[in-house]
Design an enzyme around this catalytic site. Structure first.
Site, short mmCIF file in Angstrom:
data_model
loop_
_atom_site.label_atom_id
_atom_site.label_comp_id
_atom_site.label_asym_id
_atom_site.label_seq_id
_atom_site.Cartn_x
_atom_site.Cartn_y
_atom_site.Cartn_z
N LYS A 20 43.97 99.77 61.02
CA LYS A 20 42.19 99.45 60.77
C LYS A 20 41.44 100.10 61.91
CE LYS A 20 43.60 95.26 58.41
NZ LYS A 20 43.02 93.67 58.29
N TYR A 60 40.59 95.86 48.71
CA TYR A 60 40.44 94.32 49.00
C TYR A 60 40.16 93.73 47.90
CZ TYR A 60 41.83 94.57 54.09
OH TYR A 60 42.30 94.80 55.05
N ASN A 123 42.59 92.17 63.25
CA ASN A 123 43.95 92.23 63.32
C ASN A 123 44.44 93.53 63.09
OD1 ASN A 123 43.58 92.37 60.62
ND2 ASN A 123 44.45 90.46 60.07
N HIS A 126 46.93 96.62 58.40
CA HIS A 126 47.02 96.20 56.87
C HIS A 126 48.61 96.75 56.23
CE1 HIS A 126 46.81 95.33 52.45
NE2 HIS A 126 47.31 96.56 52.48
N GLU A 137 48.47 99.98 46.20
CA GLU A 137 47.93 100.41 47.17
C GLU A 137 48.23 101.88 47.59
OE1 GLU A 137 47.17 96.08 49.05
OE2 GLU A 137 48.80 97.54 50.11
P1 IDP Z 1 46.96 90.17 55.22
O1 IDP Z 1 46.12 91.34 55.78
O2 IDP Z 1 47.68 89.53 56.46
O3 IDP Z 1 47.53 90.41 53.99
P2 IDP Z 1 44.83 88.85 53.61
O4 IDP Z 1 44.84 87.35 53.16
O5 IDP Z 1 45.36 89.78 52.45
O6 IDP Z 1 45.90 89.01 55.07
O7 IDP Z 1 43.41 89.08 54.13
C1 IDP Z 1 43.10 90.71 54.41
C2 IDP Z 1 42.39 90.77 55.55
O8 IDP Z 1 41.02 89.97 55.49
C3 IDP Z 1 42.93 90.02 56.72
O9 IDP Z 1 44.06 91.08 57.36
C4 IDP Z 1 42.09 89.86 57.87
O10 IDP Z 1 41.45 91.04 58.48
C5 IDP Z 1 40.82 89.44 56.83
N1 IDP Z 1 40.70 88.19 56.69
C6 IDP Z 1 41.53 87.21 56.13
N2 IDP Z 1 41.34 85.97 56.18
C7 IDP Z 1 40.23 85.77 56.96
C8 IDP Z 1 39.23 85.07 57.24
O11 IDP Z 1 39.19 83.85 57.35
N3 IDP Z 1 38.10 85.39 58.15
C9 IDP Z 1 37.79 86.71 58.50
N4 IDP Z 1 38.56 87.55 58.11
C10 IDP Z 1 39.86 87.37 57.28
MG MG Z 2 46.89 91.16 51.94
#
Ligand code: IDP
Ligand code: MG
Length: 162
Positions: A20, A60, A123, A126, A137
């Site tokens: 990202k 997303y 984070n 992805h 994807e």
């Molecule tokens: P993942 O990336 O580990 O698969 P997902 O639940 O698919 O996690 O969420 C996608 C992205 O959305 C996460 O990587 C993170 O950047 C963001 N995200 C997920 N949960 C939160 C939250 O509670 N607050 C802010 N951003 C979030």
């Molecule tokens: Mg995810």
């Protein structure tokens, strides 16, 4: 020997991995690629692009009801993303292990997010979370001709194919 090779080919999976904008801006591209590469997974596609917000919304789509959806899509489209496809046995599930938990605070040390990130909104990486998601994807981010099929020189040293 042929049976072993056929079994090996049948086990092959592909997953979509994206660094990202925060990962790129922080100079972590090589560090992240290195972790997949040295594990023994094979890079079969890579490109850098700045996705539009509409494109990020498609990526997303499953999170569109979440309160953070808009900010997340805004962020993904705010700068260069390194989009990749990695191939290997078990690469979808193990790729997620290399990445760590969604929230870096809950990611184990040794994982990408555990070692290199602090908060969930930044984070850095992805990774597809299952076979269907991986297919969708990869199709969303890449044209079929952008996926390169080749035999890695190291294949016989990574897999017990003969
Ligand atoms: P993942 O990336 O580990 O698969 P997902 O639940 O698919 O996690 O969420 C996608 C992205 O959305 C996460 O990587 C993170 O950047 C963001 N995200 C997920 N949960 C939160 C939250 O509670 N607050 C802010 N951003 C979030
Ligand atoms: Mg995810």
């Amino acid at each position: 020997m042929l049976q072993d090779q056929e079994a090996h080919a049948a086990e092959m999976e592909r997953t979509f991995i994206a660094i990202k904008p925060d990962g790129g801006q922080r100079g972590l591209v090589a560090e992240i690629i290195c972790r997949f590469e040295r594990k023994g997974f094979k890079l079969v596609a890579i490109k850098m692009l700045v996705p539009s917000k509409e494109f990020a919304q498609k990526h997303y789509d499953d999170l569109k009801e979440k309160p953070f959806f808009d900010g997340l899509c805004e962020f993904l489209s705010s700068g260069p993303v390194i989009a990749m496809v990695w191939e290997g046995e078990g690469v979808i599930k193990y790729g997620r292990k290399l990445i760590g938990a969604t929230d870096p605070q809950k990611s184990e040390p040794g994982t990408i997010r555990g070692d290199l990130a602090v908060v969930v909104g930044r984070n850095i990486i992805h990774g597809s979370d299952g076979l269907e998601t991986a297919k969708n994807e990869i199709n969303l981010w890449f044209q079929p001709q952008e996926l390169v099929s080749y035999t890695s020189n190291a294949e016989n040293w990574i897999y017990a194919v003969n």
